[in-house]
Design a protein around this motif. Structure first.
Motif, mmCIF file in Angstrom:
data_model
loop_
_atom_site.group_PDB
_atom_site.id
_atom_site.type_symbol
_atom_site.label_atom_id
_atom_site.label_comp_id
_atom_site.label_asym_id
_atom_site.label_seq_id
_atom_site.Cartn_x
_atom_site.Cartn_y
_atom_site.Cartn_z
ATOM 1 N N SER A 6 37.595 47.558 14.435
ATOM 2 C CA SER A 6 37.842 48.762 14.531
ATOM 3 C C SER A 6 38.700 49.039 16.073
ATOM 4 O O SER A 6 39.762 50.041 15.681
ATOM 5 N N ILE A 7 38.289 48.540 17.125
ATOM 6 C CA ILE A 7 39.066 48.940 18.215
ATOM 7 C C ILE A 7 40.569 48.238 18.205
ATOM 8 O O ILE A 7 41.255 49.098 18.740
ATOM 9 N N SER A 8 40.735 47.231 17.610
ATOM 10 C CA SER A 8 42.007 46.707 17.505
ATOM 11 C C SER A 8 43.347 47.488 16.826
ATOM 12 O O SER A 8 44.313 47.376 17.136
ATOM 13 N N GLY A 9 42.761 48.218 15.861
ATOM 14 C CA GLY A 9 43.982 49.065 15.163
ATOM 15 C C GLY A 9 43.997 50.574 15.626
ATOM 16 O O GLY A 9 44.909 51.062 15.055
ATOM 17 N N ILE A 10 43.060 50.903 16.213
ATOM 18 C CA ILE A 10 43.171 52.313 16.640
ATOM 19 C C ILE A 10 44.495 52.634 17.362
ATOM 20 O O ILE A 10 45.113 53.595 17.096
ATOM 21 N N LYS A 11 45.014 51.764 18.512
ATOM 22 C CA LYS A 11 46.010 52.055 18.951
ATOM 23 C C LYS A 11 47.233 52.110 18.183
ATOM 24 O O LYS A 11 48.194 53.131 18.362
ATOM 25 N N ASN A 12 47.513 51.276 17.074
ATOM 26 C CA ASN A 12 48.505 51.376 16.086
ATOM 27 C C ASN A 12 48.672 52.640 15.265
ATOM 28 O O ASN A 12 49.743 52.972 15.148
ATOM 29 N N PHE A 13 47.377 52.966 14.980
ATOM 30 C CA PHE A 13 47.439 54.104 14.099
ATOM 31 C C PHE A 13 47.430 55.573 14.883
ATOM 32 O O PHE A 13 48.188 56.577 14.462
ATOM 33 N N LEU A 14 47.109 55.467 16.111
ATOM 34 C CA LEU A 14 47.447 56.585 17.235
ATOM 35 C C LEU A 14 48.968 56.839 17.231
ATOM 36 O O LEU A 14 49.564 58.004 17.150
ATOM 37 N N HIS A 15 49.587 55.700 17.458
ATOM 38 C CA HIS A 15 51.147 55.803 17.738
ATOM 39 C C HIS A 15 51.793 56.199 16.367
ATOM 40 O O HIS A 15 52.923 56.855 16.522
ATOM 41 N N SER A 16 51.338 55.796 15.502
ATOM 42 C CA SER A 16 51.904 56.338 14.143
ATOM 43 C C SER A 16 51.631 57.554 13.611
ATOM 44 O O SER A 16 51.861 58.317 12.666
ATOM 45 N N ALA A 129 43.033 54.616 8.949
ATOM 46 C CA ALA A 129 42.723 54.847 10.235
ATOM 47 C C ALA A 129 41.333 55.639 10.593
ATOM 48 O O ALA A 129 41.199 55.215 11.917
ATOM 49 N N LEU A 130 41.054 56.516 9.796
ATOM 50 C CA LEU A 130 39.808 57.300 9.987
ATOM 51 C C LEU A 130 38.805 56.146 10.312
ATOM 52 O O LEU A 130 37.593 56.322 11.167
ATOM 53 N N TRP A 131 38.527 55.180 9.206
ATOM 54 C CA TRP A 131 37.515 54.158 9.259
ATOM 55 C C TRP A 131 37.596 53.454 10.596
ATOM 56 O O TRP A 131 36.615 52.669 10.884
ATOM 57 N N TYR A 165 39.494 41.067 15.861
ATOM 58 C CA TYR A 165 40.409 41.898 16.582
ATOM 59 C C TYR A 165 41.621 41.676 16.439
ATOM 60 O O TYR A 165 42.468 42.562 16.182
ATOM 61 N N ILE A 166 42.118 40.263 16.194
ATOM 62 C CA ILE A 166 43.338 39.785 16.005
ATOM 63 C C ILE A 166 43.849 40.405 14.645
ATOM 64 O O ILE A 166 44.930 40.825 14.483
ATOM 65 N N GLY A 167 43.091 39.997 13.626
ATOM 66 C CA GLY A 167 43.217 40.293 12.270
ATOM 67 C C GLY A 167 43.417 41.957 12.231
ATOM 68 O O GLY A 167 44.404 42.269 11.462
ATOM 69 N N GLY A 168 42.788 42.873 12.937
ATOM 70 C CA GLY A 168 42.714 44.193 12.608
ATOM 71 C C GLY A 168 43.997 44.667 13.405
ATOM 72 O O GLY A 168 44.382 45.461 12.760
ATOM 73 N N HIS A 169 44.246 43.872 14.588
ATOM 74 C CA HIS A 169 45.665 44.431 14.944
ATOM 75 C C HIS A 169 46.832 44.005 14.067
ATOM 76 O O HIS A 169 47.738 45.141 13.937
ATOM 77 N N LEU A 170 46.684 42.799 13.856
ATOM 78 C CA LEU A 170 47.986 42.593 12.794
ATOM 79 C C LEU A 170 48.118 43.220 11.518
ATOM 80 O O LEU A 170 49.154 43.582 10.937
ATOM 81 N N GLY A 171 46.805 43.412 10.820
ATOM 82 C CA GLY A 171 46.592 44.201 9.676
ATOM 83 C C GLY A 171 47.144 45.668 9.715
ATOM 84 O O GLY A 171 47.835 46.189 8.827
ATOM 85 N N SER A 172 46.583 46.393 10.774
ATOM 86 C CA SER A 172 47.148 47.764 10.844
ATOM 87 C C SER A 172 48.643 47.861 11.107
ATOM 88 O O SER A 172 48.995 48.888 10.490
ATOM 89 N N LYS A 173 49.211 46.906 11.792
ATOM 90 C CA LYS A 173 50.698 47.145 11.799
ATOM 91 C C LYS A 173 51.269 46.810 10.563
ATOM 92 O O LYS A 173 52.282 47.616 10.256
ATOM 93 N N HIS A 174 50.929 45.808 9.700
ATOM 94 C CA HIS A 174 51.656 45.710 8.336
ATOM 95 C C HIS A 174 51.026 46.725 7.562
ATOM 96 O O HIS A 174 52.110 46.964 6.688
ATOM 97 N N LEU A 175 50.065 47.294 7.602
ATOM 98 C CA LEU A 175 49.407 48.180 6.766
ATOM 99 C C LEU A 175 50.636 49.576 6.762
ATOM 100 O O LEU A 175 50.938 50.217 5.822
#
Length: 201
Positions: A6-16, A129-131, A165-175
């Motif tokens: 959850s924490i890893s993807g928030i930054k990516n979704f905030l920027h997008s 992103a909400l989840w 964390y690593i998977g969530g970060h990479l996954g959110s960027k590619h999503l």
């Protein structure tokens, strides 16, 4: 693990700009207070029974998604007039599904997607992103019942959380890059394969 994801993807979704901010507070409160009830029920259910229930919930979701796809495009954000009734129904549904989510971790996620796309018009990426935010509330709400039942293997916490964390970060960027259509097909395919595994393993 879910906390790291959850924490890893928030930054990516905030920027997008994909996080639907108007639903954050209601979703977080509903998830935090009601997921713990489901988690308590989960600790009382035999593992094999829980596995089969999860598999059937996934298949029911896919059937519902197929029915929806025949009458509307679910890959884009809908221009829906958000009335107080729609918002209230979304939060009521969130309360109910939070209990299911605590009882069957992971199984209620797809149903959340249907709930929010039907009542608020958000798309798959906005829902993901909400989840990420409500996932933190889920962890906090269910941690004590699961820990108290002795279901957490502490020796796996750090590697599992780090991997998520690593998977969530990479996954959110590619999503974000792949767009809603491809993301939706990947989600459906993954759920179908997981359902088969849970039902027949």
């Amino acid at each position: 693990g879910l906390l790291g994801w959850s924490i890893s993807g928030i930054k990516n979704f905030l920027h997008s700009g994909h996080i639907p901010r108007r639903y954050i507070l209601g979703s977080v409160l509903a998830t935090f207070f009601w997921a713990g009830i489901g988690a308590n029920l989960m600790t009382l259910t035999p593992n094999n029974t829980l596995q089969k229930i999860t598999g059937w919930v996934f298949l029911i979701f896919l059937f519902m998604a197929w029915l929806r796809s025949r009458r509307k495009n679910t890959t884009v954000e809908k221009q829906i007039s958000i009335t107080k009734l729609r918002a209230s129904l979304a939060y009521i549904g969130q309360f109910i599904l939070s209990i299911l989510s605590g009882y069957i971790p992971g199984a209620a996620g797809p149903l959340y997607f249907i709930l929010y796309t039907e009542l608020t018009g958000i798309n798959i990426i906005q829902y993901k992103a909400l989840w990420r935010i409500t996932g933190i509330a889920f962890v906090l709400g269910t941690f004590y019942p699961i820990l108290h039942a002795g279901l957490i293997h502490l020796e796996y916490v750090i590697p599992f959380s780090l991997g998520m964390y690593i998977g969530g970060h990479l996954g959110s960027k590619h999503l974000i890059k792949m767009g809603n259509t491809l993301a939706l097909y990947i989600v459906y395919g993954s759920i179908f394969l997981l359902a088969l595994y849970l039902l027949f393993s």
